[in-house]
Design a protein around this motif. Structure first.
Motif, PDB file in Angstrom:
ATOM      1  N   MET A  69       0.846  -1.177   0.000  1.00 52.26           N
ATOM      2  CA  MET A  69       0.000   0.000   0.000  1.00 52.26           C
ATOM      3  C   MET A  69       0.893   1.242   0.000  1.00 52.26           C
ATOM      4  SD  MET A  69      -3.085  -0.794   2.572  1.00 52.26           S
ATOM      5  CE  MET A  69      -4.591  -0.908   1.680  1.00 52.26           C
ATOM      6  N   LYS A  70       0.461   2.226  -0.720  1.00 53.57           N
ATOM      7  CA  LYS A  70       1.224   3.468  -0.858  1.00 53.57           C
ATOM      8  C   LYS A  70       0.471   4.629  -0.213  1.00 53.57           C
ATOM      9  CE  LYS A  70       4.212   1.741  -3.926  1.00 53.57           C
ATOM     10  NZ  LYS A  70       5.061   0.768  -3.304  1.00 53.57           N
ATOM     11  N   THR A  71       1.232   5.606   0.248  1.00 54.14           N
ATOM     12  CA  THR A  71       0.635   6.837   0.762  1.00 54.14           C
ATOM     13  C   THR A  71       0.215   7.700  -0.428  1.00 54.14           C
ATOM     14  OG1 THR A  71       2.717   8.041   0.772  1.00 54.14           O
ATOM     15  CG2 THR A  71       2.175   6.787   2.769  1.00 54.14           C
ATOM     16  N   THR A  72      -0.494   8.772  -0.148  1.00 47.92           N
ATOM     17  CA  THR A  72      -0.891   9.673  -1.232  1.00 47.92           C
ATOM     18  C   THR A  72       0.339  10.307  -1.887  1.00 47.92           C
ATOM     19  OG1 THR A  72      -1.250  11.447   0.376  1.00 47.92           O
ATOM     20  CG2 THR A  72      -3.176  10.208  -0.326  1.00 47.92           C
ATOM     21  N   HIS A  73       1.375  10.594  -1.106  1.00 42.95           N
ATOM     22  CA  HIS A  73       2.594  11.176  -1.671  1.00 42.95           C
ATOM     23  C   HIS A  73       3.306  10.178  -2.589  1.00 42.95           C
ATOM     24  CE1 HIS A  73       1.922  14.349   1.203  1.00 42.95           C
ATOM     25  NE2 HIS A  73       2.949  15.022   0.702  1.00 42.95           N
ATOM     26  N   GLN A  74       3.390   8.932  -2.159  1.00 44.31           N
ATOM     27  CA  GLN A  74       4.045   7.908  -2.972  1.00 44.31           C
ATOM     28  C   GLN A  74       3.258   7.650  -4.257  1.00 44.31           C
ATOM     29  OE1 GLN A  74       3.996   4.911   0.053  1.00 44.31           O
ATOM     30  NE2 GLN A  74       6.154   5.207   0.577  1.00 44.31           N
ATOM     31  N   ALA A  75       1.934   7.561  -4.136  1.00 40.43           N
ATOM     32  CA  ALA A  75       1.087   7.339  -5.311  1.00 40.43           C
ATOM     33  C   ALA A  75       1.191   8.513  -6.276  1.00 40.43           C
ATOM     34  CB  ALA A  75      -0.361   7.126  -4.884  1.00 40.43           C
ATOM     35  N   ALA A  76       1.227   9.722  -5.745  1.00 40.53           N
ATOM     36  CA  ALA A  76       1.335  10.912  -6.585  1.00 40.53           C
ATOM     37  C   ALA A  76       2.632  10.891  -7.376  1.00 40.53           C
ATOM     38  CB  ALA A  76       1.257  12.167  -5.726  1.00 40.53           C
ATOM     39  N   ALA A  77       3.729  10.506  -6.738  1.00 36.44           N
ATOM     40  CA  ALA A  77       5.019  10.445  -7.423  1.00 36.44           C
ATOM     41  C   ALA A  77       4.979   9.413  -8.552  1.00 36.44           C
ATOM     42  CB  ALA A  77       6.122  10.106  -6.427  1.00 36.44           C
ATOM     43  N   LEU A  78       4.365   8.277  -8.308  1.00 29.29           N
ATOM     44  CA  LEU A  78       4.273   7.234  -9.335  1.00 29.29           C
ATOM     45  C   LEU A  78       3.392   7.653 -10.506  1.00 29.29           C
ATOM     46  CD1 LEU A  78       3.905   4.077  -7.082  1.00 29.29           C
ATOM     47  CD2 LEU A  78       5.839   4.621  -8.566  1.00 29.29           C
ATOM     48  N   MET A  79       2.322   8.387 -10.199  1.00 29.91           N
ATOM     49  CA  MET A  79       1.355   8.768 -11.226  1.00 29.91           C
ATOM     50  C   MET A  79       1.676  10.102 -11.889  1.00 29.91           C
ATOM     51  SD  MET A  79      -2.240   7.755  -9.536  1.00 29.91           S
ATOM     52  CE  MET A  79      -2.558   6.178  -8.815  1.00 29.91           C
ATOM     53  N   GLY A  80       2.647  10.823 -11.346  1.00 31.86           N
ATOM     54  CA  GLY A  80       2.991  12.121 -11.911  1.00 31.86           C
ATOM     55  C   GLY A  80       1.964  13.191 -11.598  1.00 31.86           C
ATOM     56  N   LEU A  81       1.320  13.081 -10.437  1.00 35.59           N
ATOM     57  CA  LEU A  81       0.309  14.042 -10.012  1.00 35.59           C
ATOM     58  C   LEU A  81       0.717  14.647  -8.673  1.00 35.59           C
ATOM     59  CD1 LEU A  81      -2.876  11.924 -10.778  1.00 35.59           C
ATOM     60  CD2 LEU A  81      -1.977  13.808 -12.142  1.00 35.59           C
ATOM     61  N   HIS A  82       0.035  15.701  -8.271  1.00 40.67           N
ATOM     62  CA  HIS A  82       0.274  16.328  -6.975  1.00 40.67           C
ATOM     63  C   HIS A  82      -0.503  15.551  -5.908  1.00 40.67           C
ATOM     64  CE1 HIS A  82       0.342  19.430  -3.864  1.00 40.67           C
ATOM     65  NE2 HIS A  82       1.423  19.887  -4.521  1.00 40.67           N
ATOM     66  N   PRO A  83       0.032  15.416  -4.707  1.00 35.07           N
ATOM     67  CA  PRO A  83      -0.683  14.699  -3.640  1.00 35.07           C
ATOM     68  C   PRO A  83      -2.090  15.237  -3.362  1.00 35.07           C
ATOM     69  CG  PRO A  83       1.575  15.068  -2.988  1.00 35.07           C
ATOM     70  CD  PRO A  83       1.369  15.819  -4.281  1.00 35.07           C
ATOM     71  N   THR A  84      -2.276  16.549  -3.492  1.00 34.72           N
ATOM     72  CA  THR A  84      -3.610  17.127  -3.290  1.00 34.72           C
ATOM     73  C   THR A  84      -4.584  16.605  -4.338  1.00 34.72           C
ATOM     74  OG1 THR A  84      -2.622  19.109  -2.343  1.00 34.72           O
ATOM     75  CG2 THR A  84      -4.907  19.281  -3.091  1.00 34.72           C
ATOM     76  N   THR A  85      -4.121  16.440  -5.563  1.00 32.82           N
ATOM     77  CA  THR A  85      -4.966  15.899  -6.629  1.00 32.82           C
ATOM     78  C   THR A  85      -5.367  14.469  -6.297  1.00 32.82           C
ATOM     79  OG1 THR A  85      -3.832  17.287  -8.234  1.00 32.82           O
ATOM     80  CG2 THR A  85      -5.102  15.430  -9.101  1.00 32.82           C
ATOM     81  N   ILE A  86      -4.433  13.681  -5.788  1.00 32.11           N
ATOM     82  CA  ILE A  86      -4.733  12.303  -5.403  1.00 32.11           C
ATOM     83  C   ILE A  86      -5.810  12.291  -4.328  1.00 32.11           C
ATOM     84  CG2 ILE A  86      -3.812  10.210  -4.325  1.00 32.11           C
ATOM     85  CD1 ILE A  86      -2.820  10.538  -7.156  1.00 32.11           C
ATOM     86  N   ARG A  87      -5.675  13.144  -3.309  1.00 32.44           N
ATOM     87  CA  ARG A  87      -6.688  13.200  -2.241  1.00 32.44           C
ATOM     88  C   ARG A  87      -8.048  13.613  -2.784  1.00 32.44           C
ATOM     89  NH1 ARG A  87      -2.099  14.774   0.626  1.00 32.44           N
ATOM     90  NH2 ARG A  87      -2.416  16.986   0.240  1.00 32.44           N
ATOM     91  N   ARG A  88      -8.081  14.558  -3.712  1.00 35.75           N
ATOM     92  CA  ARG A  88      -9.358  14.967  -4.324  1.00 35.75           C
ATOM     93  C   ARG A  88      -9.999  13.805  -5.072  1.00 35.75           C
ATOM     94  NH1 ARG A  88      -7.225  19.835  -7.127  1.00 35.75           N
ATOM     95  NH2 ARG A  88      -6.828  21.180  -5.379  1.00 35.75           N
ATOM     96  N   LEU A  89      -9.199  13.070  -5.817  1.00 37.30           N
ATOM     97  CA  LEU A  89      -9.720  11.934  -6.579  1.00 37.30           C
ATOM     98  C   LEU A  89     -10.219  10.828  -5.658  1.00 37.30           C
ATOM     99  CD1 LEU A  89      -7.010  11.838  -9.386  1.00 37.30           C
ATOM    100  CD2 LEU A  89      -9.414  12.478  -9.657  1.00 37.30           C
TER     101      LEU A  89
END
Length: 53
Positions: free
Chosen positions: A1-21
């Motif tokens: 399992m990844k944190t929002t920061h780790q997922a954002a880095a993998l997906m090329g998105l900002h962590p705030t965008t990940i949380r919104r999604l």
């Protein structure tokens, strides 16, 4: 399992965008207290599908 920061880095998105999604239901995630965790398989599926492009 990844944190929002780790997922954002993998997906090329900002962590705030990940949380919104996550909050909008576009990315399934587990919540632990105030923190979200996203399964590795979910990240791989989203990247393969190009679902967030």
């Amino acid at each position: 399992m990844k944190t929002t920061h780790q997922a954002a880095a993998l997906m090329g998105l900002h962590p705030t965008t990940i949380r919104r999604l996550i909050r909008s239901g576009r990315i399934p995630a587990h919540r632990f207290g105030r923190h979200f965790r996203i399964e590795d398989a979910t990240i791989a599926r989203l990247l393969a599908e190009g679902a967030l492009a």
